[in-house]
Enzyme design. Structure first.
Site, PDB file in Angstrom:
ATOM      1  N   TYR A 146       4.725  -8.499  -5.664  1.00 54.87           N
ATOM      2  CA  TYR A 146       5.010  -8.160  -4.266  1.00 54.87           C
ATOM      3  C   TYR A 146       4.487  -9.260  -3.334  1.00 54.87           C
ATOM      4  O   TYR A 146       5.229  -9.818  -2.530  1.00 54.87           O
ATOM      5  CB  TYR A 146       4.355  -6.822  -3.946  1.00 54.87           C
ATOM      6  N   ASP A 147       3.196  -9.607  -3.490  1.00 53.24           N
ATOM      7  CA  ASP A 147       2.566 -10.554  -2.560  1.00 53.24           C
ATOM      8  C   ASP A 147       3.230 -11.927  -2.640  1.00 53.24           C
ATOM      9  O   ASP A 147       3.568 -12.530  -1.618  1.00 53.24           O
ATOM     10  CB  ASP A 147       1.071 -10.736  -2.894  1.00 53.24           C
ATOM     11  N   ARG A 187       1.552   6.063  -1.414  1.00 53.67           N
ATOM     12  CA  ARG A 187       0.587   5.351  -0.567  1.00 53.67           C
ATOM     13  C   ARG A 187      -0.441   6.336  -0.027  1.00 53.67           C
ATOM     14  O   ARG A 187      -0.266   7.551  -0.105  1.00 53.67           O
ATOM     15  CB  ARG A 187       1.318   4.608   0.552  1.00 53.67           C
ATOM     16  N   VAL A 188      -1.499   5.774   0.547  1.00 52.75           N
ATOM     17  CA  VAL A 188      -2.679   6.609   0.794  1.00 52.75           C
ATOM     18  C   VAL A 188      -2.408   7.722   1.806  1.00 52.75           C
ATOM     19  O   VAL A 188      -2.853   8.864   1.600  1.00 52.75           O
ATOM     20  CB  VAL A 188      -3.888   5.727   1.188  1.00 52.75           C
ATOM     21  N   VAL A 189      -1.686   7.440   2.891  1.00 46.96           N
ATOM     22  CA  VAL A 189      -1.520   8.473   3.923  1.00 46.96           C
ATOM     23  C   VAL A 189      -0.727   9.650   3.362  1.00 46.96           C
ATOM     24  O   VAL A 189      -1.130  10.817   3.502  1.00 46.96           O
ATOM     25  CB  VAL A 189      -0.828   7.892   5.182  1.00 46.96           C
ATOM     26  N   SER A 190       0.388   9.357   2.694  1.00 49.59           N
ATOM     27  CA  SER A 190       1.206  10.460   2.164  1.00 49.59           C
ATOM     28  C   SER A 190       0.473  11.188   1.039  1.00 49.59           C
ATOM     29  O   SER A 190       0.522  12.422   0.954  1.00 49.59           O
ATOM     30  CB  SER A 190       2.574   9.945   1.719  1.00 49.59           C
ATOM     31  N   ASN A 191      -0.232  10.454   0.175  1.00 54.28           N
ATOM     32  CA  ASN A 191      -0.997  11.135  -0.886  1.00 54.28           C
ATOM     33  C   ASN A 191      -2.018  12.101  -0.302  1.00 54.28           C
ATOM     34  O   ASN A 191      -2.088  13.262  -0.697  1.00 54.28           O
ATOM     35  CB  ASN A 191      -1.757  10.106  -1.736  1.00 54.28           C
ATOM     36  N   GLN A 277     -10.565  -5.216   2.841  1.00 52.57           N
ATOM     37  CA  GLN A 277     -10.438  -4.928   4.273  1.00 52.57           C
ATOM     38  C   GLN A 277      -9.154  -5.525   4.803  1.00 52.57           C
ATOM     39  O   GLN A 277      -8.633  -6.497   4.270  1.00 52.57           O
ATOM     40  CB  GLN A 277     -11.636  -5.471   5.046  1.00 52.57           C
ATOM     41  N   ARG A 278      -8.656  -4.906   5.866  1.00 52.92           N
ATOM     42  CA  ARG A 278      -7.429  -5.419   6.452  1.00 52.92           C
ATOM     43  C   ARG A 278      -7.314  -4.932   7.889  1.00 52.92           C
ATOM     44  O   ARG A 278      -7.386  -3.735   8.152  1.00 52.92           O
ATOM     45  CB  ARG A 278      -6.233  -4.940   5.640  1.00 52.92           C
TER      46      ARG A 278
HETATM   47  P1  NAD Z   1      10.542   1.883   1.377  1.00 54.53           P
HETATM   48  O1  NAD Z   1      10.280   1.727  -0.073  1.00 54.53           O
HETATM   49  O2  NAD Z   1      10.581   3.273   1.950  1.00 54.53           O
HETATM   50  O3  NAD Z   1      11.912   1.170   1.775  1.00 54.53           O
HETATM   51  C1  NAD Z   1      12.448   0.083   1.097  1.00 54.53           C
HETATM   52  C2  NAD Z   1      13.952   0.324   0.934  1.00 54.53           C
HETATM   53  O4  NAD Z   1      14.531  -0.795   0.246  1.00 54.53           O
HETATM   54  C3  NAD Z   1      14.264   1.560   0.093  1.00 54.53           C
HETATM   55  O5  NAD Z   1      15.230   2.337   0.739  1.00 54.53           O
HETATM   56  C4  NAD Z   1      14.783   0.975  -1.224  1.00 54.53           C
HETATM   57  O6  NAD Z   1      15.678   1.837  -1.885  1.00 54.53           O
HETATM   58  C5  NAD Z   1      15.423  -0.311  -0.739  1.00 54.53           C
HETATM   59  N1  NAD Z   1      15.542  -1.340  -1.778  1.00 54.53           N
HETATM   60  C6  NAD Z   1      14.598  -1.754  -2.656  1.00 54.53           C
HETATM   61  N2  NAD Z   1      15.064  -2.746  -3.425  1.00 54.53           N
HETATM   62  C7  NAD Z   1      16.352  -2.982  -3.025  1.00 54.53           C
HETATM   63  C8  NAD Z   1      17.377  -3.876  -3.439  1.00 54.53           C
HETATM   64  N3  NAD Z   1      17.168  -4.745  -4.430  1.00 54.53           N
HETATM   65  N4  NAD Z   1      18.575  -3.819  -2.806  1.00 54.53           N
HETATM   66  C9  NAD Z   1      18.794  -2.939  -1.814  1.00 54.53           C
HETATM   67  N5  NAD Z   1      17.866  -2.059  -1.374  1.00 54.53           N
HETATM   68  C10 NAD Z   1      16.657  -2.083  -1.982  1.00 54.53           C
HETATM   69  O7  NAD Z   1       9.459   0.999   2.130  1.00 54.53           O
HETATM   70  P2  NAD Z   1       9.143   0.836   3.679  1.00 54.53           P
HETATM   71  O8  NAD Z   1       7.760   1.270   3.899  1.00 54.53           O
HETATM   72  O9  NAD Z   1      10.217   1.412   4.523  1.00 54.53           O
HETATM   73  O10 NAD Z   1       9.159  -0.749   3.800  1.00 54.53           O
HETATM   74  C11 NAD Z   1      10.242  -1.464   4.381  1.00 54.53           C
HETATM   75  C12 NAD Z   1       9.923  -2.939   4.391  1.00 54.53           C
HETATM   76  O11 NAD Z   1       8.742  -3.193   5.132  1.00 54.53           O
HETATM   77  C13 NAD Z   1       9.686  -3.529   2.994  1.00 54.53           C
HETATM   78  O12 NAD Z   1      10.265  -4.804   2.931  1.00 54.53           O
HETATM   79  C14 NAD Z   1       8.195  -3.624   2.913  1.00 54.53           C
HETATM   80  O13 NAD Z   1       7.786  -4.651   2.049  1.00 54.53           O
HETATM   81  C15 NAD Z   1       7.813  -3.903   4.358  1.00 54.53           C
HETATM   82  N6  NAD Z   1       6.439  -3.472   4.624  1.00 54.53           N
HETATM   83  C16 NAD Z   1       6.129  -2.146   4.740  1.00 54.53           C
HETATM   84  C17 NAD Z   1       4.812  -1.763   4.964  1.00 54.53           C
HETATM   85  C18 NAD Z   1       4.417  -0.324   5.106  1.00 54.53           C
HETATM   86  O14 NAD Z   1       3.245  -0.037   5.246  1.00 54.53           O
HETATM   87  N7  NAD Z   1       5.328   0.630   5.134  1.00 54.53           N
HETATM   88  C19 NAD Z   1       3.809  -2.735   5.057  1.00 54.53           C
HETATM   89  C20 NAD Z   1       4.162  -4.064   4.919  1.00 54.53           C
HETATM   90  C21 NAD Z   1       5.479  -4.432   4.710  1.00 54.53           C
HETATM   91  N1  UDP Z   2      -5.735   4.740  -2.066  1.00 56.26           N
HETATM   92  C1  UDP Z   2      -6.596   5.807  -2.364  1.00 56.26           C
HETATM   93  N2  UDP Z   2      -6.050   6.941  -2.850  1.00 56.26           N
HETATM   94  C2  UDP Z   2      -4.705   7.103  -3.053  1.00 56.26           C
HETATM   95  C3  UDP Z   2      -3.839   6.020  -2.726  1.00 56.26           C
HETATM   96  C4  UDP Z   2      -4.407   4.861  -2.240  1.00 56.26           C
HETATM   97  O1  UDP Z   2      -7.809   5.711  -2.186  1.00 56.26           O
HETATM   98  O2  UDP Z   2      -4.283   8.188  -3.504  1.00 56.26           O
HETATM   99  C5  UDP Z   2      -6.332   3.500  -1.527  1.00 56.26           C
HETATM  100  C6  UDP Z   2      -5.848   2.222  -2.188  1.00 56.26           C
HETATM  101  O3  UDP Z   2      -6.567   1.925  -3.365  1.00 56.26           O
HETATM  102  C7  UDP Z   2      -6.085   1.215  -1.080  1.00 56.26           C
HETATM  103  C8  UDP Z   2      -5.803   2.021   0.199  1.00 56.26           C
HETATM  104  O4  UDP Z   2      -5.957   3.391  -0.178  1.00 56.26           O
HETATM  105  O5  UDP Z   2      -7.436   0.811  -1.060  1.00 56.26           O
HETATM  106  C9  UDP Z   2      -4.400   1.795   0.765  1.00 56.26           C
HETATM  107  O6  UDP Z   2      -3.487   1.982  -0.299  1.00 56.26           O
HETATM  108  P1  UDP Z   2      -1.915   1.990  -0.119  1.00 56.26           P
HETATM  109  O7  UDP Z   2      -1.329   2.093  -1.483  1.00 56.26           O
HETATM  110  O8  UDP Z   2      -1.524   3.003   0.886  1.00 56.26           O
HETATM  111  O9  UDP Z   2      -1.561   0.574   0.537  1.00 56.26           O
HETATM  112  P2  UDP Z   2      -2.042  -0.940   0.290  1.00 56.26           P
HETATM  113  O10 UDP Z   2      -3.125  -0.986  -0.751  1.00 56.26           O
HETATM  114  O11 UDP Z   2      -0.817  -1.655  -0.139  1.00 56.26           O
HETATM  115  O12 UDP Z   2      -2.550  -1.350   1.613  1.00 56.26           O
END
Ligand code: NAD
Ligand code: UDP
Ligand code: UDP
Length: 314
Positions: A146-147, A187-191, A277-278
């Site tokens: 991803y990164d 992810r953490v908020v939904s979990n 941290q972020r």
């Molecule tokens: P999400 O997983 O809900 O949405 C991503 C969407 O992309 C999904 O609908 C998925 O089906 C679609 N997708 C994945 N691979 C694909 C492919 N090869 N072709 C077509 N569609 C594809 O995630 P999100 O939280 O809505 O994130 C949207 C964007 O924002 C992403 O690029 C993500 O990296 C970026 N982003 C999100 C966050 C966050 O916290 N939500 C943080 C940093 C970056």
């Molecule tokens: N995290 C947690 N419990 C969970 C899911 C995530 O403690 O059920 C932690 C995770 O290890 C990270 C932070 O919450 O330190 C944010 O995680 P998330 O997956 O939401 O996003 P990201 O790590 O990509 O910022």
């Protein structure tokens, strides 16, 4: 105001669906392209009644020929559990996907915005993170697909800009949350919200002292639109996120209180390369876009909890 034909890749995802809705409200013609890897048709169900909206099933790692004026490139799974499930596909989506969308933008002379991420900073030793910080990313770890995929996509955007004079915009999105996050998002908020509402144990990774800064999706969409509409000389990269920093332990306490829940906290091992941290430095967004977040964490969580309550009942 100008009306555009706008392509949103990842339009059925969490942020993409909110963005499509907002663009339709502004009167644009919106095409969502999504392979539904993590997104869902349910997220865009209400939009389908609008004749200005169209949804196409397509994987952006394959070429795409459509005629549009603007492209928001959001397609990519964002949650660690999902992007680590098929890491090779994750890199392909970021890299091949970016090449295809840039090739498309070049052919039709469209302006194109990349949804990059705070993950380009890795586990940062500069705090808060300004755009000038080059990051500390492990190239071979479990988060690297991803990164590094997102870092390479940024490189491609700037090379198409320099080599082919493409109009590009790069936004580094920090942790974003809100309604329409998938129940299995991981992810953490939904979990934490789901665990609190169901009375299940709250799974804290590590000791919960690691921090994140959470941005409500309405603020995020406003930032993305302002960036797309900004003067063509401003390419970014620009941080969009909420600078209010919160430890994962504090987040769990807040969610327990807002859900009125008596779930217990349990502690799990911290995943490999989990950033300590972020926090975004948003001075560039403030000065160039006049943008800053408006929704507090407590307001945003309340809104998100309401969404999850109704999703659990349906
Ligand atoms: P999400 O997983 O809900 O949405 C991503 C969407 O992309 C999904 O609908 C998925 O089906 C679609 N997708 C994945 N691979 C694909 C492919 N090869 N072709 C077509 N569609 C594809 O995630 P999100 O939280 O809505 O994130 C949207 C964007 O924002 C992403 O690029 C993500 O990296 C970026 N982003 C999100 C966050 C966050 O916290 N939500 C943080 C940093 C970056
Ligand atoms: N995290 C947690 N419990 C969970 C899911 C995530 O403690 O059920 C932690 C995770 O290890 C990270 C932070 O919450 O330190 C944010 O995680 P998330 O997956 O939401 O996003 P990201 O790590 O990509 O910022
Ligand atoms: N591409 C696409 N849609 C278009 C134009 C190009 O998907 O409308 C893809 C094309 O398949 C190519 C990629 O974008 O693989 C990069 O295109 P570019 O023109 O930059 O490079 P080239 O075609 O010369 O490899």
């Amino acid at each position: 105001m100008m009306k555009y034909r706008i392509l949103v890749t990842g339009g059925a995802g969490f942020i993409g669906a909110h963005l499509c809705e907002r663009l339709l409200q502004e009167g644009h013609d919106v095409l969502s392209v999504d392979n539904y890897y993590t997104g869902s048709k349910n997220n865009i169900r209400e939009l389908l009644a609008n004749p200005m909206f169209e949804a196409m099933r397509h994987d952006i790692t394959f070429p795409l020929y459509v005629e549009v004026d603007r492209i928001f490139n959001l397609a990519c799974p964002a949650s660690p559990i999902h992007y680590q499930r098929d890491p090779v596909q994750t890199t392909k989506t970021s890299v091949h996907g970016a090449i295809n969308m840039l090739g498309l933008a070049k052919r039709v002379k469209a302006r194109i915005l990349q949804a990059s991420t705070s993950e380009v900073y890795g586990d940062p030793e500069v705090h808060p993170q300004p755009e000038s910080y080059l990051g500390r990313v492990n190239p071979i770890g479990i988060r690297s697909c991803y990164d590094e995929g997102k870092r390479c996509a940024e490189t491609l955007f700037y090379d198409y800009h320099r080599q082919h004079q493409l109009e590009i915009k790069v936004v580094r999105i920090f942790n974003t949350y809100g309604p329409k996050m998938a129940l299995n998002d991981g992810r953490v908020v939904s979990n934490f919200i789901l665990q609190a509402l169901r009375g299940d144990d709250i799974t804290i990774h590590g000791d919960g002292s690691q921090t994140r800064s959470f941005c409500h999706v309405d603020d995020m969409v406003e930032g993305l639109i302002r960036m797309m509409d900004s003067p063509s000389h401003f390419t970014g990269p620009v941080n969009i996120g909420n600078p209010t920093e919160c430890s994962i332990g504090e987040l769990s306490e807040l969610i327990l209180r807002l859900c009125n829940s008596r779930s217990r906290l349990i502690f799990k091992p911290l995943p490999q390369d989990d950033p300590r941290q972020r926090q975004p430095d948003i001075r560039l967004a403030q000065s160039q876009l006049g943008w800053e977040p408006k929704v507090t964490l407590e307001e945003g969580l309340t809104d998100t909890i309401r969404y999850f309550e109704s999703a659990l009942m349906s």
